[in-house]
Design a protein around this motif. Structure first.
Motif, short mmCIF file in Angstrom:
data_model
loop_
_atom_site.label_atom_id
_atom_site.label_comp_id
_atom_site.label_asym_id
_atom_site.label_seq_id
_atom_site.Cartn_x
_atom_site.Cartn_y
_atom_site.Cartn_z
N TYR A 97 17.98 63.09 6.89
CA TYR A 97 18.04 62.72 5.64
C TYR A 97 19.64 62.47 5.24
O TYR A 97 19.94 61.49 4.45
CB TYR A 97 17.53 63.82 4.64
CG TYR A 97 16.20 63.70 4.38
CD1 TYR A 97 15.45 62.72 3.53
CD2 TYR A 97 15.40 64.55 5.12
CE1 TYR A 97 14.15 62.73 3.44
CE2 TYR A 97 13.96 64.74 4.77
CZ TYR A 97 13.37 63.85 4.00
OH TYR A 97 12.01 63.84 3.71
N GLU A 137 1.33 60.57 12.00
CA GLU A 137 1.18 60.28 10.46
C GLU A 137 0.73 61.45 10.00
O GLU A 137 -0.39 61.66 10.27
CB GLU A 137 0.29 58.94 10.19
CG GLU A 137 0.20 58.87 9.04
CD GLU A 137 -0.70 57.54 8.46
OE1 GLU A 137 -1.20 57.33 7.59
OE2 GLU A 137 -1.06 56.79 9.60
N ASN A 138 1.30 62.06 9.29
CA ASN A 138 1.06 63.54 8.75
C ASN A 138 0.08 63.35 7.46
O ASN A 138 0.60 62.85 6.63
CB ASN A 138 2.31 64.60 8.55
CG ASN A 138 1.68 66.01 8.50
OD1 ASN A 138 0.73 66.23 7.73
ND2 ASN A 138 2.33 66.74 9.18
N ARG A 139 -1.11 63.82 7.75
CA ARG A 139 -2.20 63.81 6.70
C ARG A 139 -2.38 65.11 6.00
O ARG A 139 -3.38 64.94 4.93
CB ARG A 139 -3.34 63.04 7.06
CG ARG A 139 -3.16 61.84 7.91
CD ARG A 139 -4.52 61.24 8.48
NE ARG A 139 -4.13 59.71 8.99
CZ ARG A 139 -5.14 59.04 9.78
NH1 ARG A 139 -6.34 59.66 9.58
NH2 ARG A 139 -5.05 58.03 10.38
N GLY A 152 3.52 57.70 12.74
CA GLY A 152 4.08 57.60 11.47
C GLY A 152 5.25 58.53 11.13
O GLY A 152 5.74 59.14 12.07
N HIS A 154 7.36 60.20 7.50
CA HIS A 154 7.83 60.27 6.17
C HIS A 154 9.26 60.23 6.14
O HIS A 154 10.04 59.39 5.43
CB HIS A 154 7.25 61.33 5.14
CG HIS A 154 7.84 61.51 3.70
ND1 HIS A 154 7.24 60.55 2.77
CD2 HIS A 154 8.83 61.99 3.25
CE1 HIS A 154 8.04 61.04 1.75
NE2 HIS A 154 9.12 61.55 2.07
N ASP A 155 9.87 61.25 6.79
CA ASP A 155 11.17 61.29 6.96
C ASP A 155 11.84 60.61 7.98
O ASP A 155 11.22 60.17 9.09
CB ASP A 155 11.66 62.90 7.02
CG ASP A 155 11.13 63.41 8.38
OD1 ASP A 155 11.72 63.13 9.41
OD2 ASP A 155 9.89 63.64 8.29
N SER A 158 11.19 61.78 11.64
CA SER A 158 9.70 61.79 12.12
C SER A 158 9.63 60.17 12.57
O SER A 158 8.86 59.73 13.48
CB SER A 158 8.80 62.06 11.08
OG SER A 158 9.09 63.40 10.83
N ALA A 159 10.05 59.11 11.45
CA ALA A 159 9.89 58.01 11.77
C ALA A 159 10.53 57.36 13.18
O ALA A 159 9.82 56.71 13.71
CB ALA A 159 10.48 57.05 10.52
N LYS A 292 11.76 66.67 1.46
CA LYS A 292 10.44 66.91 1.71
C LYS A 292 10.13 66.95 3.28
O LYS A 292 10.75 66.16 3.99
CB LYS A 292 9.55 65.60 1.21
CG LYS A 292 7.98 65.64 1.79
CD LYS A 292 7.40 64.46 1.19
CE LYS A 292 5.92 64.62 1.60
NZ LYS A 292 5.07 63.47 1.23
N GLU A 293 9.26 67.82 3.76
CA GLU A 293 9.12 68.18 5.15
C GLU A 293 7.48 68.60 5.13
O GLU A 293 6.95 68.88 4.06
CB GLU A 293 9.59 69.48 5.70
CG GLU A 293 11.25 69.34 5.72
CD GLU A 293 11.77 70.29 6.24
OE1 GLU A 293 11.45 70.65 7.62
OE2 GLU A 293 12.71 71.18 5.64
N ALA A 294 6.86 68.23 6.14
CA ALA A 294 5.37 68.26 6.50
C ALA A 294 5.07 69.80 6.16
O ALA A 294 5.69 70.83 6.51
CB ALA A 294 5.07 67.81 7.62
#
Length: 350
Positions: A97, A137-139, A152, A154-155, A158-159, A292-294
């Motif tokens: 980030y 991709e964390n669901r 996937g 988000h951060d 991870s991307a 934000k984190e999973a």
């Protein structure tokens, strides 16, 4: 994990100055491999690389950036490796980030540089690219992720690891499979162990706080993670590399190396267990807002169990006991290479 297989075998290991890379370098050298390390300078004096004098166990090392194409190609050609284990990366979610460009550049374009160097080196037969469980991709569902789940992130971290999986698949299909190079990726969980000094990781943060006589500040106590000792995924990488050399294309795909279901637990449970094992230790909840984190993450490692014969050996309480034991030995001025190799021997004997 045959010592006979590794004896005298040339191995090119990126990221050997880091936490996981340092443990892997010592383990492979102990098995008789000729390990050629390539990484940046170590960042932490208390990390495994310096405390265990990892360079003394290597055939040689190059301290340079994986994005330095000339240095990387020269080192790879000089070492003439049969196996490449790629661990060098920017490994932290929160750091991604703060500097997403550095993270993407290192984890994506750095990987491209590694593959381009491998294309120019005709000795390589097998490549294990270590990515992350966070490539999925964390669901936020309750089921563990399998290797065929969608990628996937988000951060930025991870991307970048999802991108690394796609880059690996592309190079395998476009270039390396036809050249007789078997390429696989390895996705591990939240790894813990002695000699990890990274910022914003639960165990190093806990040990630093404890050494100062302060409570551990926890930012996400209800988050669930697949906790495992560092030797667990490293054992998987070793088995996977052997399989790639022996059986090639049959194992050239993605692999999960996660803990047993009982060790996929909340941050709060880890913090409570640590405080129970170290008298006087405590933890508290942060009052600041965090990126934000999973919240929930788990891996399904059935394929590695079935096809590689790999399975986790140490439950989380045993893993934490070894982490604390390593740290206390370091505080006492012990021979840390000896301590580390003893823990490896204990793991192999389990």
């Amino acid at each position: 994990m045959s010592d006979q297989f590794w004896a005298g075998r040339n191995v090119f290991l990126t990221g050997h100055t880091g936490f996981k890379g340092g443990w892997l370098a010592l383990w492979l050298a102990q098995k008789g491999a000729l390990v050629h390390g390539y990484a940046l300078q170590a960042e932490h004096a208390g990390g495994i690389y310096l405390t265990c004098d990892v360079p003394s166990h290597l055939a040689w090392e190059t301290l340079a950036d994986i994005r330095d194409d000339q240095a990387l190609r020269s080192a790879l050609k000089q070492s003439k490796p049969e196996i490449v284990l790629h661990l060098a990366a920017q490994p932290l979610v929160r750091a991604s980030y703060n500097d997403p460009v550095e993270t993407m550049s290192t984890n994506v374009m750095g990987l491209v540089s590694v593959f381009e160097a491998i294309r120019a080196c005709d000795s390589v037969r097998a490549v294990v690219n270590v990515t992350s469980d966070k490539c999925y991709e964390n669901r936020e569902w309750i089921w563990p992720y399998r290797e065929n789940e969608a990628l996937g992130g988000h951060d930025p971290y991870s991307a970048s690891k999802a991108c690394a999986e796609i880059v690996t698949s592309s190079y395998r299909s476009s270039f390396l499979a036809n050249a007789g190079v078997a390429v696989a990726t390895a996705r591990a969980g939240n790894v813990i162990g002695g000699g990890d000094c990274a910022d914003d990781r639960l165990l190093p943060d806990f040990l630093r706080a404890s050494d100062r006589g302060e409570p551990l500040v926890v930012r996400n106590p209800e988050a669930t993670r697949p906790w495992q000792h560092v030797l667990e995924p490293l054992a998987g990488y070793i088995k996977l590399a052997q399989a790639l050399v022996n059986d090639g294309p049959a194992f050239a795909e993605a692999w999960n190396f996660g803990p047993a279901p009982d060790d996929i637990i909340k941050v709060r449970q880890i913090a409570d267990t640590l405080c129970g094992q170290l008298p006087g230790a405590s933890w508290t909840l942060t009052e600041t807002e965090n990126p934000k984190e999973a919240q929930s993450l788990a891996l399904d490692s059935a394929k590695a169990r079935s096809r590689l014969g790999w399975s986790p050996r140490w439950q989380i309480k045993t893993a934490l006991k070894h982490v604390l034991g390593w740290h206390l030995a370091w505080q006492a001025g012990a021979n840390m290479a000896g301590v580390t190799l003893e823990q490896i021997a204990d793991y192999e004997a389990t």
